[in-house]
Design a protein around this motif. Structure first.
Motif, PDB file in Angstrom:
ATOM      1  N   ASP A  14       0.827  -1.204   0.000  1.00  0.00           N
ATOM      2  CA  ASP A  14       0.000   0.000   0.000  1.00  0.00           C
ATOM      3  C   ASP A  14       0.864   1.256   0.000  1.00  0.00           C
ATOM      4  OD1 ASP A  14      -2.624   1.159  -0.064  1.00  0.00           O
ATOM      5  OD2 ASP A  14      -2.304   1.788   2.012  1.00  0.00           O
ATOM      6  N   VAL A  15       1.956   1.217   0.733  1.00  0.00           N
ATOM      7  CA  VAL A  15       2.885   2.351   0.729  1.00  0.00           C
ATOM      8  C   VAL A  15       3.494   2.487  -0.672  1.00  0.00           C
ATOM      9  CG1 VAL A  15       4.990   3.321   1.731  1.00  0.00           C
ATOM     10  CG2 VAL A  15       3.363   2.068   3.184  1.00  0.00           C
ATOM     11  N   TYR A  16       3.880   1.369  -1.255  1.00  0.00           N
ATOM     12  CA  TYR A  16       4.449   1.370  -2.609  1.00  0.00           C
ATOM     13  C   TYR A  16       3.503   2.066  -3.593  1.00  0.00           C
ATOM     14  CZ  TYR A  16       6.099  -0.403  -7.087  1.00  0.00           C
ATOM     15  OH  TYR A  16       6.548  -0.499  -8.373  1.00  0.00           O
ATOM     16  N   ARG A  17       2.202   1.795  -3.469  1.00  0.00           N
ATOM     17  CA  ARG A  17       1.224   2.415  -4.376  1.00  0.00           C
ATOM     18  C   ARG A  17       1.143   3.925  -4.196  1.00  0.00           C
ATOM     19  NH1 ARG A  17      -4.458   0.045  -3.797  1.00  0.00           N
ATOM     20  NH2 ARG A  17      -4.253   1.908  -2.632  1.00  0.00           N
ATOM     21  N   HIS A  18       1.524   4.420  -3.032  1.00  0.00           N
ATOM     22  CA  HIS A  18       1.449   5.857  -2.742  1.00  0.00           C
ATOM     23  C   HIS A  18       2.816   6.538  -2.765  1.00  0.00           C
ATOM     24  CE1 HIS A  18      -2.410   4.415  -1.158  1.00  0.00           C
ATOM     25  NE2 HIS A  18      -2.829   5.633  -1.474  1.00  0.00           N
ATOM     26  N   ALA A  19       3.821   5.840  -3.258  1.00  0.00           N
ATOM     27  CA  ALA A  19       5.189   6.373  -3.272  1.00  0.00           C
ATOM     28  C   ALA A  19       5.681   6.519  -4.707  1.00  0.00           C
ATOM     29  CB  ALA A  19       6.109   5.430  -2.499  1.00  0.00           C
ATOM     30  N   PHE A  20       6.515   7.528  -4.916  1.00  0.00           N
ATOM     31  CA  PHE A  20       7.110   7.696  -6.242  1.00  0.00           C
ATOM     32  C   PHE A  20       8.439   8.418  -6.136  1.00  0.00           C
ATOM     33  CE2 PHE A  20       4.240  11.239  -5.518  1.00  0.00           C
ATOM     34  CZ  PHE A  20       4.982  12.351  -5.898  1.00  0.00           C
ATOM     35  N   HIS A  21       9.237   8.219  -7.178  1.00  0.00           N
ATOM     36  CA  HIS A  21      10.537   8.882  -7.299  1.00  0.00           C
ATOM     37  C   HIS A  21      10.392  10.057  -8.261  1.00  0.00           C
ATOM     38  CE1 HIS A  21      14.719   9.640  -8.233  1.00  0.00           C
ATOM     39  NE2 HIS A  21      14.506   9.322  -9.491  1.00  0.00           N
ATOM     40  N   VAL A  22      10.988  11.168  -7.920  1.00  0.00           N
ATOM     41  CA  VAL A  22      10.992  12.344  -8.783  1.00  0.00           C
ATOM     42  C   VAL A  22      12.290  12.313  -9.587  1.00  0.00           C
ATOM     43  CG1 VAL A  22      10.981  14.869  -8.843  1.00  0.00           C
ATOM     44  CG2 VAL A  22       9.633  13.657  -7.113  1.00  0.00           C
ATOM     45  N   PRO A  23      12.210  12.089 -10.901  1.00  0.00           N
ATOM     46  CA  PRO A  23      13.431  11.945 -11.710  1.00  0.00           C
ATOM     47  C   PRO A  23      14.048  13.294 -12.089  1.00  0.00           C
ATOM     48  CG  PRO A  23      11.511  11.602 -13.079  1.00  0.00           C
ATOM     49  CD  PRO A  23      11.005  11.824 -11.674  1.00  0.00           C
ATOM     50  N   ASN A  24      14.533  14.000 -11.084  1.00  0.00           N
ATOM     51  CA  ASN A  24      15.125  15.318 -11.308  1.00  0.00           C
ATOM     52  C   ASN A  24      16.593  15.252 -11.697  1.00  0.00           C
ATOM     53  OD1 ASN A  24      13.116  17.128 -11.055  1.00  0.00           O
ATOM     54  ND2 ASN A  24      13.768  17.996  -9.128  1.00  0.00           N
ATOM     55  N   GLY A  25      17.293  14.248 -11.215  1.00  0.00           N
ATOM     56  CA  GLY A  25      18.735  14.200 -11.418  1.00  0.00           C
ATOM     57  C   GLY A  25      19.120  13.551 -12.723  1.00  0.00           C
ATOM     58  N   GLY A  26      20.381  13.252 -12.820  1.00  0.00           N
ATOM     59  CA  GLY A  26      20.898  12.573 -13.993  1.00  0.00           C
ATOM     60  C   GLY A  26      21.379  13.540 -15.057  1.00  0.00           C
ATOM     61  N   HIS A  27      22.082  12.975 -16.010  1.00  0.00           N
ATOM     62  CA  HIS A  27      22.625  13.775 -17.109  1.00  0.00           C
ATOM     63  C   HIS A  27      21.709  13.647 -18.305  1.00  0.00           C
ATOM     64  CE1 HIS A  27      26.261  14.451 -14.829  1.00  0.00           C
ATOM     65  NE2 HIS A  27      26.258  13.168 -14.528  1.00  0.00           N
ATOM     66  N   ARG A  28      21.354  14.804 -18.881  1.00  0.00           N
ATOM     67  CA  ARG A  28      20.456  14.837 -20.024  1.00  0.00           C
ATOM     68  C   ARG A  28      21.023  15.773 -21.081  1.00  0.00           C
ATOM     69  NH1 ARG A  28      16.895  14.667 -15.560  1.00  0.00           N
ATOM     70  NH2 ARG A  28      15.460  12.915 -15.692  1.00  0.00           N
ATOM     71  N   HIS A  29      20.597  15.557 -22.289  1.00  0.00           N
ATOM     72  CA  HIS A  29      20.939  16.475 -23.363  1.00  0.00           C
ATOM     73  C   HIS A  29      20.372  17.843 -23.005  1.00  0.00           C
ATOM     74  CE1 HIS A  29      20.818  18.365 -27.325  1.00  0.00           C
ATOM     75  NE2 HIS A  29      21.788  17.529 -27.652  1.00  0.00           N
TER      76      HIS A  29
END
Length: 126
Positions: free
Chosen positions: A22-37
């Motif tokens: 249930d926690v998994y269903r209400h959790a998410f990662h914000v993909p702010n980091g990383g290297h991008r063009h």
């Protein structure tokens, strides 16, 4: 370059899925980091991506908090620094009623999540 932080976050979400669905269903990662063009980075910025937003949101109110927000860093001995933007976001979200924390590594994050889940659920307004 090895993405230790990304691997640990993936492991954390697998752990959540297996132990707290249930926690998994209400959790998410914000993909702010990383290297991008540069063009992709500019497009994302125009769409609202902001530097320093914490990595993980668990949108389950507990203990008077609106939710749990985690800035996730790889386990020691990794020496990833917390940026000024990241610190500012943690403080801003805490001021808005979120439990906003820094976790260095999967074990610290697991413990923080488990501790958060022991807090009483917020009363629902009908």
């Amino acid at each position: 370059m090895r993405d230790l932080e990304g691997k640990e976050q993936a492991d954390l979400f697998r752990w959540l899925h297996g132990n707290y669905p249930d926690v998994y269903r209400h959790a998410f990662h914000v993909p702010n980091g990383g290297h991008r063009h540069v063009a992709v980075a500019n497009k994302l910025k125009q769409q609202g991506v902001k530097a320093g937003v914490p990595d993980i949101f668990i949108m389950m109110p507990r203990g008077g908090y609106h939710g749990l927000v985690i800035e996730f860093k790889a386990s020691p001995p990794a020496k990833t620094q917390v940026s000024a933007n990241q610190k500012e976001w943690l403080n801003r979200l805490a001021d808005q009623g979120y439990l906003a924390v820094l976790c260095r590594g999967i074990d610290t994050a697991k413990q923080q999540i488990q501790d958060y889940l022991t807090l009483p659920e917020n009363k629902k307004i009908a």
